[in-house]
Design an enzyme around this catalytic site. Structure first.
Site, PDB file in Angstrom:
ATOM      1  N   ASP A  12      41.749  -9.389  30.409  1.00 11.81           N
ATOM      2  CA  ASP A  12      41.110  -9.881  29.183  1.00 11.81           C
ATOM      3  C   ASP A  12      42.138 -10.403  28.183  1.00 11.81           C
ATOM      4  O   ASP A  12      43.244  -9.868  28.091  1.00 11.81           O
ATOM      5  CB  ASP A  12      40.294  -8.739  28.561  1.00 11.81           C
ATOM      6  N   HIS A  29      43.828 -19.571  29.765  1.00  6.86           N
ATOM      7  CA  HIS A  29      43.480 -19.297  31.174  1.00  6.86           C
ATOM      8  C   HIS A  29      44.617 -19.734  32.097  1.00  6.86           C
ATOM      9  O   HIS A  29      44.950 -19.055  33.064  1.00  6.86           O
ATOM     10  CB  HIS A  29      42.172 -20.006  31.544  1.00  6.86           C
ATOM     11  N   LEU A 122      48.919  -6.736  51.755  1.00  2.00           N
ATOM     12  CA  LEU A 122      48.207  -6.494  50.497  1.00  2.00           C
ATOM     13  C   LEU A 122      46.851  -7.178  50.590  1.00  2.00           C
ATOM     14  O   LEU A 122      46.757  -8.298  51.092  1.00  2.00           O
ATOM     15  CB  LEU A 122      49.008  -7.101  49.324  1.00  2.00           C
TER      16      LEU A 122
HETATM   17  C1  FPP Z   1      39.069 -13.021  30.215  1.00  6.30           C
HETATM   18  O1  FPP Z   1      39.691 -13.479  29.038  1.00  6.30           O
HETATM   19  C2  FPP Z   1      39.481 -13.820  31.339  1.00  6.30           C
HETATM   20  C3  FPP Z   1      38.639 -14.505  32.156  1.00  6.30           C
HETATM   21  C4  FPP Z   1      37.167 -14.535  31.989  1.00  6.30           C
HETATM   22  C5  FPP Z   1      39.151 -15.320  33.256  1.00  6.30           C
HETATM   23  C6  FPP Z   1      40.316 -14.747  34.024  1.00  6.30           C
HETATM   24  C7  FPP Z   1      41.011 -15.878  34.663  1.00  6.30           C
HETATM   25  C8  FPP Z   1      42.346 -15.975  34.860  1.00  6.30           C
HETATM   26  C9  FPP Z   1      43.299 -14.871  34.593  1.00  6.30           C
HETATM   27  C10 FPP Z   1      42.952 -17.226  35.373  1.00  6.30           C
HETATM   28  C11 FPP Z   1      42.377 -17.702  36.631  1.00  6.30           C
HETATM   29  C12 FPP Z   1      42.588 -16.753  37.733  1.00  6.30           C
HETATM   30  C13 FPP Z   1      42.588 -17.120  39.007  1.00  6.30           C
HETATM   31  C14 FPP Z   1      42.809 -16.099  40.055  1.00  6.30           C
HETATM   32  C15 FPP Z   1      42.415 -18.525  39.409  1.00  6.30           C
HETATM   33  P1  FPP Z   1      38.789 -14.074  27.884  1.00  6.30           P
HETATM   34  O2  FPP Z   1      38.662 -15.537  28.084  1.00  6.30           O
HETATM   35  O3  FPP Z   1      37.485 -13.326  27.808  1.00  6.30           O
HETATM   36  O4  FPP Z   1      39.672 -13.760  26.626  1.00  6.30           O
HETATM   37  P2  FPP Z   1      39.183 -13.477  25.148  1.00  6.30           P
HETATM   38  O5  FPP Z   1      38.602 -12.085  25.144  1.00  6.30           O
HETATM   39  O6  FPP Z   1      40.440 -13.571  24.362  1.00  6.30           O
HETATM   40  O7  FPP Z   1      38.175 -14.527  24.796  1.00  6.30           O
END
Ligand code: FPP
Length: 224
Positions: A12, A29, A122
């Site tokens: 997150d 992201h 893994l």
């Molecule tokens: C949450 O942060 C994150 C996500 C919903 C997406 C996670 C994706 C990645 C780490 C990159 C892509 C990964 C792969 C494996 C291709 P948020 O956007 O909810 O953050 P916020 O709480 O600050 O809004």
């Protein structure tokens, strides 16, 4: 010292990081993907067998279309560029969640799973369009349909995590303390670490600190 077989992570804080440093949630992201790479590397160093990453929840469809498209395009590029290398490193990729994306992405995911299915160093479980409540309801429906006796063993055999041990550690970055519909059954006895840092800022030192702390915890599993 506690054995460590499985780490699960709620990654997150990408959006907030992106807005703070690059004035764009999507940039967060992209930076989050670099952290994914670093954490995979350290998971291998630590000889951990399973890593489960929450990349897209059943609730994330509520996000703006442009952000969803960007996330999936990142994932497509990641699969196209990185799957051969992951395969060479003996890493198995498994998707948990319902694969109902574009035909192109569904194909890429299935072919990555197939290609790496025999690998054993893994296992990375990528939770995509995953929701724990859906997984539970679906398992209950199956138990009833198959006229199984209602018990724990029969329930979990319908989970997509059926061949995976429960997480020993759950990490959530981003300075919020919630579980967001992630592996609710499976984390019944996991050690939970809520980390203040946003996911793109989380690094291998932070990861190592969590692992070190975990190893010293007395795990009772309800015993004394
Ligand atoms: C949450 O942060 C994150 C996500 C919903 C997406 C996670 C994706 C990645 C780490 C990159 C892509 C990964 C792969 C494996 C291709 P948020 O956007 O909810 O953050 P916020 O709480 O600050 O809004």
């Amino acid at each position: 010292m506690n054995p460590l077989n499985h780490v699960a992570i709620i990654m997150d804080g990408n959006g907030r990081w992106g807005l703070k440093y690059k004035n764009s949630r999507n940039a967060g992201h992209k930076a989050g993907l670099h952290t994914v790479e670093k954490i995979i590397k350290e998971t291998i160093n630590q000889k951990i067998q399973y890593l489960t990453l929450y990349a897209f929840s059943t609730e994330n469809w509520k996000r703006p279309k442009a952000e969803i498209s960007y996330l999936f395009s990142l994932l497509e590029t990641f699969l196209i560029r990185r799957i051969d290398d992951l395969h060479r490193q003996n890493i198995k990729l498994k998707i948990i969640g319902v694969k109902n994306f574009t035909i192109k992405l569904n194909k890429l995911l299935s072919s990555a799973e197939k290609k790496t299915s025999k690998n054993s160093k893994l296992q990375i479980n990528l939770a995509l369009n995953y929701g724990s409540k859906f997984e539970l309801i679906n398992a209950i429906k199956n138990m009833i349909k198959k006229k199984d006796k209602i018990n724990e063993t029969n329930l979990i055999k319908y989970f997509q995590t059926k061949d995976i041990p429960d997480p020993d550690i759950l990490i959530r970055t981003g300075n919020t303390k919630r579980l967001s519909n992630f592996l609710l059954w499976q984390i019944a006895y996991s050690e939970i670490f809520f980390e203040k840092k946003l996911w793109p800022s989380f690094n291998d030192q932070d990861y190592k600190r969590v692992i070190k702390k975990y190893k010293t915890i007395k795990r009772n599993f309800g015993n004394v």
